[in-house]
Design an enzyme around this catalytic site. Structure first.
Site, PDB file in Angstrom:
ATOM      1  N   TYR A 156       0.903  -1.471   0.448  1.00  0.00           N
ATOM      2  CA  TYR A 156      -0.382  -0.072  -0.046  1.00  0.00           C
ATOM      3  C   TYR A 156       1.154   1.399  -0.055  1.00  0.00           C
ATOM      4  CZ  TYR A 156      -3.640   3.994   2.032  1.00  0.00           C
ATOM      5  OH  TYR A 156      -4.203   4.602   2.191  1.00  0.00           O
ATOM      6  N   ILE A 191      -8.714   7.616   9.427  1.00  0.00           N
ATOM      7  CA  ILE A 191      -9.959   8.501   9.510  1.00  0.00           C
ATOM      8  C   ILE A 191     -10.985   7.117   9.227  1.00  0.00           C
ATOM      9  CG2 ILE A 191     -11.009   9.833   7.374  1.00  0.00           C
ATOM     10  CD1 ILE A 191      -8.835  11.180   8.562  1.00  0.00           C
TER      11      ILE A 191
END
Ligand code: NAP
Length: 261
Positions: A156, A191
């Site tokens: 990632y 988030i």
């Protein structure tokens, strides 16, 4: 319509959920016409309908960011619906967590295809269009994982670090050509969005379930101890989209409660 980007047109990828959805609401609230795109069709259509119900101007299009053909169609549909493309938010992304010695090549390639090839295609076709309609602002959603490494998220990180430097290179090309197109990256911290229910990461989970609680993660990992909301990122995206940031290009806007400090 009034607002900080009144009358502008924005295309937002991955807009049926999380940060993309927050960006669609916030940009619409400030007067932009918004084209929401995603592979989640029912959710995307419902989001566009809601924005229209509350006085905005939105459409939804089914759009897989890994397909060049679908990118061309999405940009054409945006211009047909609203007359131009002024703001592009390359947001769609996935997270696949695994040890580098366990990750399959197929998972590596799928993540690269969505997180990095998807941004490349958006830049390529978005810039072609923006050049012809006088300029624009492109915001690429990277991550804190594009600034620093993270164990079990190396693949990632590779995609998000790629987005960071792709942004800078393309920003310089746009500047050198005087295309009046600004290109910046945004780097969210932790988030609270549905992405955390999809990150396959059994190694990090005590019960093996494919879900991570962002509040728990932030309580232990974020300096302020809390997870952010999509609106925290959408406000940064709005700033980069509008003329208040007109002297910014090739920049990275970090919105992470100090995680990378
Ligand atoms: P999210 O809630 O999962 O939203 C991402 C959306 O993109 C989903 O609707 C997803 O659909 C869609 N998508 C996946 N593959 C796609 C494809 N090929 N084409 C078009 N759409 C596709 O995730 P999020 O947290 O809002 O993430 C948005 C961006 O922020 C991502 O780039 C992510 O890497 C980045 N980010 C998030 C955080 C965080 O803490 N949430 C932190 C740093 C960076 P599916 O549900 O079907 O996959």
């Amino acid at each position: 319509m009034t607002g900080r980007i009144a009358g502008k047109t924005a295309l937002i990828t991955g807009a049926a959920s999380g940060i993309g959805l927050g960006c669609a609401y916030r940009l619409a609230e400030e007067g932009a016409n918004v084209m929401l795109t995603d592979i989640q069709v029912d959710e995307g259509e419902a989001a566009a309908a809601y924005i229209n119900e509350i006085g905005g101007n939105a459409r939804f299009l089914s759009h897989d960011v890994t397909s060049e053909e679908q990118w061309e169609a999405a940009i054409a549909a945006t211009c047909e619906a609203f007359g131009s493309l002024d703001i592009l938010v390359n947001n769609a992304g996935i997270g696949i967590a695994a040890s580098i010695i366990e990750m399959s090549l197929a998972d590596w390639q799928r993540q690269q295809a969505i997180n990095l090839d998807g941004v490349f295609l958006g830049l390529k076709h978005g810039i072609r269009q923006m050049k012809d309609n006088g300029g624009g602002s492109i915001i690429n959603i990277s991550s804190v994982a594009g600034l620093k490494g993270s164990a079990t998220l190396a693949a990632y990180c590779a995609t998000k670090g790629g987005v960071r430097l792709l942004t800078k290179g393309v920003a310089l090309e746009c500047a050198a050509n005087r295309w009046n197109i600004r290109v910046n990256s945004v780097h969210p911290g932790i988030i609270d969005t549905p992405i955390w229910t999809k990150v396959a990461n059994p190694g990090l989970l005590s019960d093996g379930a494919n879900t991570i609680d962002p509040d728990e993660l932030a309580a232990n990992g974020a300096p302020t101890g809390r997870a952010g909301k999509p609106l925290d990122i959408a406000n940064g995206v709005l700033f980069l989209a509008c003329d208040e940031s007109s002297y910014m290009t090739g920049s990275e806007l970090v919105i992470d409660a100090g995680l990378s400090a």
